[in-house]
Design a protein around this motif. Structure first.
Motif: not given
Length: 582
Positions: A82, A84-85, A505, A509, A512
């Protein structure tokens, strides 16, 4: 309408240490996910997937594998497959399941432990080295190796502006050499275009000199390195207003600025206001997509890069022609448009807590103007980092509403900011903050300096009063209070755009994950009357009965409108030069 923040009760688990959790033995370090799968850190998604399949053939419980090992392999694959992870893991060495808030807190603590003291010149170490080599001080002054001399030269060029080594691209982009232009082969002709813009014909008080021009003509071509940006939103900041009120080029003639190459660029008048904003690229000069530095393509989302000395890009406009070197490409869904428009405030809050005060969980900070975007972000970051925040806000009719907002965001204490120093000290009690964050300067900053603990730091990131805090000599000498200045544009100049993008970034996070809210007032520019413009320029100065003060975010467009303009523009260009013209 003023945005409302949903009430979120604080979780006990987020505010106390988990005392009953067993401690991990020091020898049991968290597993390295890349090592578990047997791939390099630069491995592609396909390589990660193939490695996982190979591991499954060997370690799956159905094939006699250890269930614990198989569980670790699954967690490693879920994280590294993933994007993002994986990005979170690469920064924090924690899988994405820890959540943005916990990862941020862990990364903050690790950086603090590793950089509590910045390395400088150790006289004792240098003398020991000199004795060991049997060297003596040179009679003429310095006796340094070539490498030491070059390192010293490089270190002393920071902040001094560009020193020789100009490339052809530098000369084409530089406004100092107006007679050097690229050939027309890189230019992109444009049809007749106009925009709605907030402009000024002369420097002066922003409320007096700024006006809305509903038919501002744009250039008839995009020159080498330029792009056409459909602006979405822009926050009204103190720097925006300062660049309208004062031509900073006057500082170029005074020391120390007259001793460097890092000069402020002149702003040709009339000009469009605006130094910070977010938009979408809808056209580029022909060379821009292939540039080695700052390449951009149509439909890229961009932020205005924080610039210390270049003239403002003029982003308070529905469309703007901007040099691509002044833009930073960001993911379209990084965070809501309102947050992107205020991203410099969010980054400023992040850096103030990261770079000053050597903060740890349980420490205390104090700040003024806590109700504005930088202050709101500081409050919420402190809550995540388990740092107490003392927040000073205007002593006006909206104090109770302002206090309620900040407490909802996570403020530890909210106090009235006024000249009653005695009441202020009594309200602090035994609290002695390690860091003071000053947005006002003058007497407001001086009051905060009195509250700091011995060795505390007072950092100015804005000077709304136009005055530097006058700190008592006794505080400087006997309390070792230190005064610092912070400017985001200077930080980007010294640390680079990539470091700024990494910070964006990380903040994205947190946004979000619902950990960073912003209370601002929207002000649509299309159809804006003079009275509405004045209100937007001054909404951050004082609250009214029942309504806290707020920064205004100028609403300039939308993504849907950008797409519509793009298709119309491309049709116009094709009709100008024929269907065979690209």
């Amino acid at each position: 309408a003023k945005p409302r923040l949903a009430s979120r009760p604080l979780s006990v688990a987020q505010n106390i240490l988990p005392l009953r959790q067993p401690r991990r033995p020091h020898s049991m370090a968290p597993p390295d996910f890349y090592a578990l799968l047997g791939v390099d850190r630069a491995a592609t998604n396909e390589q990660v997937r193939n490695a996982y399949r190979d591991c499954a053939m060997q370690h799956h419980p159905d094939r006699g594998g250890d269930p614990a090992v198989w569980s670790a392999l699954q967690r490693a694959y879920d994280t590294l497959s993933d994007p993002q992870k994986r990005a979170v893991y690469d920064r924090t060495k924690q899988d994405g399941s820890v959540g943005a808030e916990k990862a941020f807190g862990q990364a903050f603590a690790e950086k603090g432990e590793g950089a509590a003291q910045q390395r400088g010149l150790s006289i004792e170490a240098e003398m020991a080295e000199a004795k060991g080599k049997g060297s003596t001080l040179a009679a003429a002054g310095f006796d340094m190796s070539h490498a030491q001399g070059f390192e010293a030269w490089m270190r002393n060029q920071k902040g001094m502006g560009k020193q020789s080594f100009y490339t052809a691209e530098d000369l084409l982009r530089s406004r100092q050499y107006g007679n050097i232009e690229a050939t027309e082969s890189t230019a992109q002709p444009l049809p007749a275009l106009s925009a709605t813009a907030v402009r000024f014909d002369a420097h002066g008080p922003p409320e007096e000199v700024l006006y809305v021009d509903r038919a501002c003509s744009l250039p008839d071509k995009l020159a080498h390195g330029e792009v056409l940006v459909h602006m979405l939103a822009a926050c009204v900041t103190d720097e925006d207003l300062l660049r309208v009120q004062t031509p900073l080029t006057v500082l170029n003639d005074f020391p120390p600025f007259n001793r460097t190459n890092n000069k402020w660029e002149a702003v040709p008048l009339p000009a469009t206001a605006g130094v910070e904003g977010v938009g979408v690229v809808i056209a580029t000069a022909k060379n821009v997509p292939t540039l080695k530095d700052h390449p951009l393509e149509v439909k890229d989302w961009v932020l205005l890069r924080p610039e210390a000395r270049r003239r403002p890009a003029g982003c308070w406009s529905t469309m703007a022609v901007v040099d691509s070197s002044m833009l930073i490409k960001v993911p379209a869904q990084l965070m809501p448009v309102r947050h992107l428009a205020c991203s410099r405030s969010l980054c400023t809050a992040y850096r103030l807590l990261e770079d000053y005060g050597s903060l740890r969980p349980g420490d205390t900070i104090i700040q003024n103007a806590a109700d504005l975007p930088v202050g709101q972000a500081v409050v919420q970051l402190c809550k995540m980092l388990k740092i107490r925040s003392i927040n000073l806000v205007p002593d006006d009719e909206a104090f109770e509403q302002t206090k309620e907002l900040l407490v909802q965001l996570g403020a530890s204490h909210v106090l009235r900011d006024n000249a009653k120093v005695g009441e202020f000290i009594d309200a602090l009690g035994q609290m002695m903050p390690r860091l003071g964050i000053d947005s006002l300067g003058g007497e407001a900053g001086k009051r905060m300096s009195v509250a700091l603990r011995p060795g505390g730091q007072l950092v100015m990131h804005s000077l709304q009063t136009g005055q530097v805090p006058t700190i008592s000599p006794s505080l400087l000498m006997y309390q070792q209070i230190s005064l610092h200045g912070f400017n985001m544009a200077q930080w980007v100049d010294e640390n680079g755009v990539e470091a700024y993008k990494d910070m964006l970034n990380t903040i994205g996070e947190l946004v979000q994950a619902g950990n960073l809210e912003l209370a601002t007032a929207e002000a649509p520019v299309r159809g804006m009357e003079p009275s509405a413009l004045k209100a937007a320029l001054s909404s951050h100065r004082r609250g009214a009965a029942g309504r806290p003060r707020e920064r205004s975010v100028l609403v300039l467009g939308s993504e849907a409108a950008a797409n519509e303009v793009y298709f119309e523009l491309q049709a116009s260009i094709r009709s100008m030069y024929g269907a065979d013209e690209p």
